[in-house]
Design an enzyme around this catalytic site. Structure first.
Site, mmCIF file in Angstrom:
data_model
loop_
_atom_site.group_PDB
_atom_site.id
_atom_site.type_symbol
_atom_site.label_atom_id
_atom_site.label_comp_id
_atom_site.label_asym_id
_atom_site.label_seq_id
_atom_site.Cartn_x
_atom_site.Cartn_y
_atom_site.Cartn_z
ATOM 1 N N GLU A 102 0.794 -1.229 0.000
ATOM 2 C CA GLU A 102 0.000 0.000 0.000
ATOM 3 C C GLU A 102 0.829 1.283 0.000
ATOM 4 O OE1 GLU A 102 -2.955 -0.157 3.102
ATOM 5 O OE2 GLU A 102 -4.201 -1.525 1.933
ATOM 6 N N TYR A 145 -11.546 -2.378 0.013
ATOM 7 C CA TYR A 145 -12.481 -2.480 1.132
ATOM 8 C C TYR A 145 -13.823 -1.858 0.789
ATOM 9 C CZ TYR A 145 -8.595 -4.157 3.960
ATOM 10 O OH TYR A 145 -7.561 -4.907 4.462
ATOM 11 N N GLU A 196 -6.143 -8.120 -0.104
ATOM 12 C CA GLU A 196 -6.866 -7.760 1.123
ATOM 13 C C GLU A 196 -8.305 -7.407 0.784
ATOM 14 O OE1 GLU A 196 -5.202 -4.847 3.765
ATOM 15 O OE2 GLU A 196 -3.145 -5.591 3.492
#
Length: 593
Positions: free
Chosen positions: A415, A470, A505
């Site tokens: 990230e 996310y 993720e």
């Protein structure tokens, strides 16, 4: 550098146990020569262990600065005439080491090994004092980065990675004995054609005048299947048993230094899994067959011991991976203990191996954890010096883990800022560093959702796209239908790049035992519905070749309003109790993959 091992010519002595321990907030110990005698005003500390949670003291848990470790060790009597080496598997985030009053080594980087030849300072049968000055302070020139901010209450360590800055001597410390004429490194590269395997070997040796290299390859039962001579060469393996996901078959390579009469002067062992890894279009291939990653981003994180390597926890975690149907994991966000990779080798678990380069993104911190007011890449922040530390971290990771068949991808950062010219200039040479160190494996980095498709300037260098997203948690919170639309749209864009995509993720914080008739964020029902939504998106995109849930288990973080007693995105609690999501993942992975 070879990890200490016991062979016909080598011996090692483990230095784990209770060490003397002292914090040094004033950084006075070096000038005061604390290494020159027994450590005064010391307390006990376990090695290996993170020191933070062992002591019932908040000042110790959040401490940053100089940290002293010390113990005496008796050199075995049988080591007379041998080369004696002191080896640390890691010390977070840097260390300087003395033997008696002699400074023998320093190392930057908290998760890779370092060692020193201490032969001239020790005598077989006698005791010596080993002292390590560890420092866990983070700066813009460390990997991971951080900064010391001056606050009304005093200086504070600030960092931008979302896990607790556990520190200390997390892994084993060794004394080892080797011959003076010795093998220093072994590199293997494997392949196969039809039923015949190949093992290319390179052996580096020192003080080997008049000695030859001989290699022997044995199968899992100990039978010799191939032999060769020379510093480099290729062994053919008839009727090869390939290493593969779920089948951790290992051959044993013995590399020897031999004299003219055939006597073995030095011998080292190296496990070998014969397999190939390839990226072909949007496919990720192991042994020429498409592979789909199922599993997790994980952490080395347990109560009390922090990031310490513990065999009972290791076995239990792999048992849970097997139970849930996971075939892989990522070493987020640092190199794991070599014991973990050895275990993955033996059990056919696939690994994405990552450096400790996490937190190189001031925009991410500002967007989620509060503003910092720093520029990520600049002469005053992450700069050329940082880049060189990062490059060395990549080299050391690959040098340590290059022979593990379980490792199939190098991840050089998690990230980071990747949508700016500064990011492009910073990362371009680092991909070159990784490929020069190992041209046999794909290289990538993990992209964050602040650099969506069409804006990222670093993904062009990657062989494989790894995405952390996310939708339905940090964005579209509680709105899973909206999240599904937005996530599908972005992922369709990434699919046009023509590279395989692993979702490294995706997850939702979940408080174990919190239930809701209608799925609400933080409930176990919402976590299951969130995962189901993501899986529908993944299944609709052919370029997606893997899914790693964030996270395997709840883990400790720095305190703050975003985190209540840590990050709760685990499919398991921190003490490894399953949430409803664990059963949902098991149904999907055991059935479909």
């Amino acid at each position: 550098m070879l990890r200490p091992q016991d062979t016909t010519t080598r011996e090692r002595k483990n230095l784990d146990g209770i060490w003397s321990f002292r914090l040094d907030a004033e950084a006075a110990g070096r000038d005061a020569r604390w290494y020159a005698g027994p450590l005064a005003d010391a307390r006990d500390m376990a090695v290996p262990a993170s020191f933070n949670d062992v002591v019932a003291d908040a000042a110790v848990r959040d401490y940053f600065g100089d940290i002293w470790y010390q113990r005496t060790v008796r050199v075995p009597r049988g080591w007379d005439g041998q080369r004696v080496v002191l080896h640390f598997e890691s010390a977070t985030h840097r260390a300087t080491v003395w033997v008696d009053e002699h400074e023998v080594m320093s190392h930057e980087g908290g998760y890779t090994p370092f060692e020193a030849d201490i032969t001239e300072f020790v005598t077989a049968g006698e005791e010596v004092l080993v002292t390590a000055l560890v420092n866990n302070t983070l700066s813009f020139q460390s990997i991971p980065p951080g900064v010391i901010e001056q606050r009304p209450s005093g200086p504070a360590q600030v960092y931008w990675h979302d896990f607790f800055n556990y520190a200390g001597i997390h892994r084993s410390v060794w004394l080892s004995a080797t011959p003076q004429a010795r093998i220093e490194d072994v590199t293997v590269v494997t392949g196969f054609t039809g039923s015949t395997g190949s093992v290319d070997w390179t052996v580096e040796a020192v003080d080997q005048d008049g000695l030859d290299v001989h290699v022997v390859l044995r199968d899992g039962s100990g039978g010799v299947v191939a032999e060769g001579s020379g510093a480099t060469g290729t062994l053919e393996v008839p009727d090869v048993h390939l290493w593969g996901p779920g089948d951790g078959y290992l051959y044993g390579l013995e590399a020897q230094l031999v004299d003219d009469g055939g006597a073995v002067v030095d011998s080292v062992s190296q496990n070998v899994g014969v397999r190939t890894v390839e990226v072909r279009g949007t496919e990720f291939l192991i042994n020429g067959e498409p592979f789909y990653f199922t599993g997790f981003g994980m952490h080395e994180d347990h109560a009390i011991i922090g990031k310490a390597q513990n065999d009972a926890h290791l076995v239990n975690d792999f048992e849970l991976l097997d139970w849930i149907g996971a075939n892989s994991f990522r070493t987020s966000h640092y190199p794991y203990s070599e014991d973990v990779l050895d275990y993955a080798d033996r059990h056919g678990i696939v690994v994405i191996d990552e450096t400790a380069a996490v937190g190189l993104n001031m925009g991410l911190g500002g967007g989620i954890f509060g503003g910092q007011g720093y520029t990520t890449f600049s002469p005053e922040t992450i700069n050329d010096a940082s880049q060189e530390v990062h490059a060395q971290a990549i080299r050391e990771l690959i040098a340590r883990d290059k022979n593990h068949p379980s490792v199939v991808v190098w991840s050089i950062a998690n990230e980071p800022e990747s949508d700016t010219e500064g990011a492009e200039n910073y990362f371009r040479p680092l991909f070159d560093v990784a490929r020069e160190a190992d041209p046999t494996r794909p290289v990538g980095f993990v992209n964050v959702m602040l650099a969506p498709h069409g804006t990222c300037r670093v993904s062009q260098f990657a062989d494989i796209l790894m995405l952390n997203r996310y939708y339905g948690w940090y964005v579209n919170t509680g709105d899973l239908p909206g999240a599904e639309i937005a996530w599908t749209e972005e992922l369709q864009g990434w699919a046009t790049e023509g590279k395989p995509i692993v979702i490294t993720e995706y997850g939702a914080d979940t408080l174990a035992g919190n239930h809701s008739l209608t799925p609400q964020p933080w409930s176990e029902e919402y976590q299951v519905d969130y995962l189901d939504m993501n899986h529908r998106v993944f299944d609709s995109i052919d370029a997606v070749v893997g899914e790693h849930v964030w996270n395997f288990a709840d883990f400790a973080t720095t305190s703050g309003i975003m985190r209540v007693d840590g990050n709760k995105k685990g499919a398991f609690t921190r003490d490894r109790r399953p949430k409803s999501a664990a059963f949902a993942l098991r149904r999907r992975w055991k059935k479909n993959f």
